[in-house]
Write a protein that holds these residues in place. Sequence first.
Motif, PDB file in Angstrom:
ATOM      1  N   PRO A 120       0.838  -1.150   0.024  1.00  0.00           N
ATOM      2  CA  PRO A 120      -0.162  -0.072  -0.024  1.00  0.00           C
ATOM      3  C   PRO A 120       0.902   1.272  -0.010  1.00  0.00           C
ATOM      4  N   HIS A 121       0.308   2.477  -0.189  1.00  0.00           N
ATOM      5  CA  HIS A 121       0.828   3.691  -0.267  1.00  0.00           C
ATOM      6  C   HIS A 121       0.508   4.097   1.161  1.00  0.00           C
ATOM      7  N   ILE A 122       1.965   4.301   1.640  1.00  0.00           N
ATOM      8  CA  ILE A 122       2.052   4.892   3.112  1.00  0.00           C
ATOM      9  C   ILE A 122       2.281   6.268   3.260  1.00  0.00           C
ATOM     10  N   PRO A 123       1.479   7.143   3.634  1.00  0.00           N
ATOM     11  CA  PRO A 123       1.725   8.373   3.608  1.00  0.00           C
ATOM     12  C   PRO A 123       3.250   8.828   4.355  1.00  0.00           C
ATOM     13  N   VAL A 124       3.816   9.920   4.002  1.00  0.00           N
ATOM     14  CA  VAL A 124       5.013  10.377   4.629  1.00  0.00           C
ATOM     15  C   VAL A 124       4.915  11.743   5.370  1.00  0.00           C
ATOM     16  N   GLN A 125       3.697  12.333   5.282  1.00  0.00           N
ATOM     17  CA  GLN A 125       3.353  13.469   5.918  1.00  0.00           C
ATOM     18  C   GLN A 125       3.100  13.346   7.496  1.00  0.00           C
ATOM     19  N   ASP A 126       3.100  14.400   8.119  1.00  0.00           N
ATOM     20  CA  ASP A 126       2.904  14.264   9.738  1.00  0.00           C
ATOM     21  C   ASP A 126       1.604  13.614  10.005  1.00  0.00           C
ATOM     22  N   TRP A 127       1.201  13.399  11.138  1.00  0.00           N
ATOM     23  CA  TRP A 127       0.221  12.770  11.553  1.00  0.00           C
ATOM     24  C   TRP A 127      -1.023  13.640  11.795  1.00  0.00           C
ATOM     25  N   SER A 128      -0.956  14.985  11.798  1.00  0.00           N
ATOM     26  CA  SER A 128      -2.002  16.227  11.949  1.00  0.00           C
ATOM     27  C   SER A 128      -2.224  16.502  10.647  1.00  0.00           C
ATOM     28  N   ALA A 129      -1.196  16.521   9.684  1.00  0.00           N
ATOM     29  CA  ALA A 129      -1.681  16.944   8.334  1.00  0.00           C
ATOM     30  C   ALA A 129      -2.328  15.733   7.485  1.00  0.00           C
ATOM     31  N   TRP A 130      -1.970  14.573   7.879  1.00  0.00           N
ATOM     32  CA  TRP A 130      -2.491  13.576   7.167  1.00  0.00           C
ATOM     33  C   TRP A 130      -4.099  13.298   7.824  1.00  0.00           C
ATOM     34  N   ALA A 131      -4.369  13.640   9.143  1.00  0.00           N
ATOM     35  CA  ALA A 131      -5.732  13.538   9.693  1.00  0.00           C
ATOM     36  C   ALA A 131      -6.587  14.364   9.157  1.00  0.00           C
ATOM     37  N   ALA A 132      -6.210  15.745   8.823  1.00  0.00           N
ATOM     38  CA  ALA A 132      -6.549  16.931   8.370  1.00  0.00           C
ATOM     39  C   ALA A 132      -7.389  16.395   6.856  1.00  0.00           C
ATOM     40  N   ALA A 133      -6.234  15.980   6.108  1.00  0.00           N
ATOM     41  CA  ALA A 133      -6.581  15.465   4.466  1.00  0.00           C
ATOM     42  C   ALA A 133      -7.435  14.421   4.900  1.00  0.00           C
ATOM     43  N   THR A 134      -7.561  13.680   5.693  1.00  0.00           N
ATOM     44  CA  THR A 134      -8.413  12.328   5.671  1.00  0.00           C
ATOM     45  C   THR A 134      -9.996  12.792   5.935  1.00  0.00           C
ATOM     46  N   VAL A 135     -10.009  13.627   6.863  1.00  0.00           N
ATOM     47  CA  VAL A 135     -11.285  14.267   7.440  1.00  0.00           C
ATOM     48  C   VAL A 135     -11.798  14.751   5.976  1.00  0.00           C
ATOM     49  N   ASP A 136     -11.103  15.635   5.282  1.00  0.00           N
ATOM     50  CA  ASP A 136     -11.544  16.363   4.063  1.00  0.00           C
ATOM     51  C   ASP A 136     -12.137  15.367   3.077  1.00  0.00           C
ATOM     52  N   LYS A 137     -11.136  14.380   2.819  1.00  0.00           N
ATOM     53  CA  LYS A 137     -11.468  13.250   1.877  1.00  0.00           C
ATOM     54  C   LYS A 137     -12.724  12.706   2.181  1.00  0.00           C
ATOM     55  N   VAL A 138     -12.996  12.094   3.186  1.00  0.00           N
ATOM     56  CA  VAL A 138     -14.084  11.292   3.680  1.00  0.00           C
ATOM     57  C   VAL A 138     -15.350  12.000   3.630  1.00  0.00           C
ATOM     58  N   ASN A 139     -15.533  13.335   4.158  1.00  0.00           N
ATOM     59  CA  ASN A 139     -16.446  14.042   4.249  1.00  0.00           C
ATOM     60  C   ASN A 139     -16.904  14.748   2.740  1.00  0.00           C
ATOM     61  N   ALA A 140     -15.914  14.763   1.921  1.00  0.00           N
ATOM     62  CA  ALA A 140     -16.225  15.451   0.474  1.00  0.00           C
ATOM     63  C   ALA A 140     -16.678  14.307  -0.420  1.00  0.00           C
ATOM     64  N   HIS A 141     -16.846  12.987  -0.032  1.00  0.00           N
ATOM     65  CA  HIS A 141     -16.974  11.722  -1.006  1.00  0.00           C
ATOM     66  C   HIS A 141     -18.057  11.085  -0.271  1.00  0.00           C
TER      67      HIS A 141
END
Length: 348
Positions: A120-141
Amino acid sequence: MQAQFTHTTPTSRTSISGKEYLFFSGFSYLGLHALPAFKELLKQGIDEYGTTFISSRIANTRLQLYDELEHALAVLLQQQASATFSSGYLASQSAVQYAATRGELLYAPSAHPALWKGQPHIPVQDWSAWAAATVDKVNAHPDERFVIVADSVNPLTSTINDFSWLQQLKRQVLVLIDDAHGIGVIGANGNGIVHTLPQHPPVRYLLAASLAKAYSAQGGVVSGHAADIAAIKKLPLFTGATPMMPANAWAFLQSFSLHAEQRALLQQRINYFTSLTGNIGYLHNPFHLPVFLLKDNAGIEKYLLEHDIMISSFGYPNPDSPPVNRIIVSAQHSEEDLYVLHKLLLNR
């Protein structure tokens, strides 16, 4: 550090080529594998159940002990049901194989290989940035299904991951968390990460864990909603695999008082070592875990080895990854052991 070979299982000490070292590596955080009372329970379990149960979990002859263990683990982890496996790795693989049928897998940074499905693709960004991006992705779809896949504790960085951001999710999502380094260690009664997880209606949890890291029991568990566990128990990874050694299951069920005693002792040792080393700037342990990270101090593993102390120092998750130097404190260590290590760190 080059691999060192021993002929015995380490306790607070290990022997390499006839020389004894203080041992601050490995896991067995509660020190049960070397505790006489726990070893006696394991021997009693072998006398009662033998060394293995000779049928699969779906055979027409089933061992009630496994149901008792799974009920106890569901209660501990505050979930509806549990399934047990012969290892934590197999438990996590079963959980992620099932999770992949429930939606797109969204991996967290540094997700343990036990949770990987394929490459799998494992993100390299820090936890807080990844969490924010994940919230946006889930809520937007709203028309897509997602599964968030993460570890509760990162033992390489001595970090307890923050899941409070899950409260921002507006869509149904399954959250698979590997709690191998949390269960037995964190939480008032060792129930792991579940005591910090937000109870948010759109979020459903699936918890996987090794029972070896803290409890010294060779096995693993997946715990969650009854429907999810029922589906996991139909997977070939459950039905076709040899179950965990029944003596381990029995010893676990008989040793809850030992768990509590050893967890209290572990916390005492962590607090003592923290108080000794508070002025050592390169030691990192912000969450008071059994893992003290040695940052920006190349060669310290060789220095300590020359002074008869072995720490955790190896590349992870791949053999060619940069080595990570860590001090692993367990309930086996005495205050004297920790004081000796502290003096050497001061003189470094």
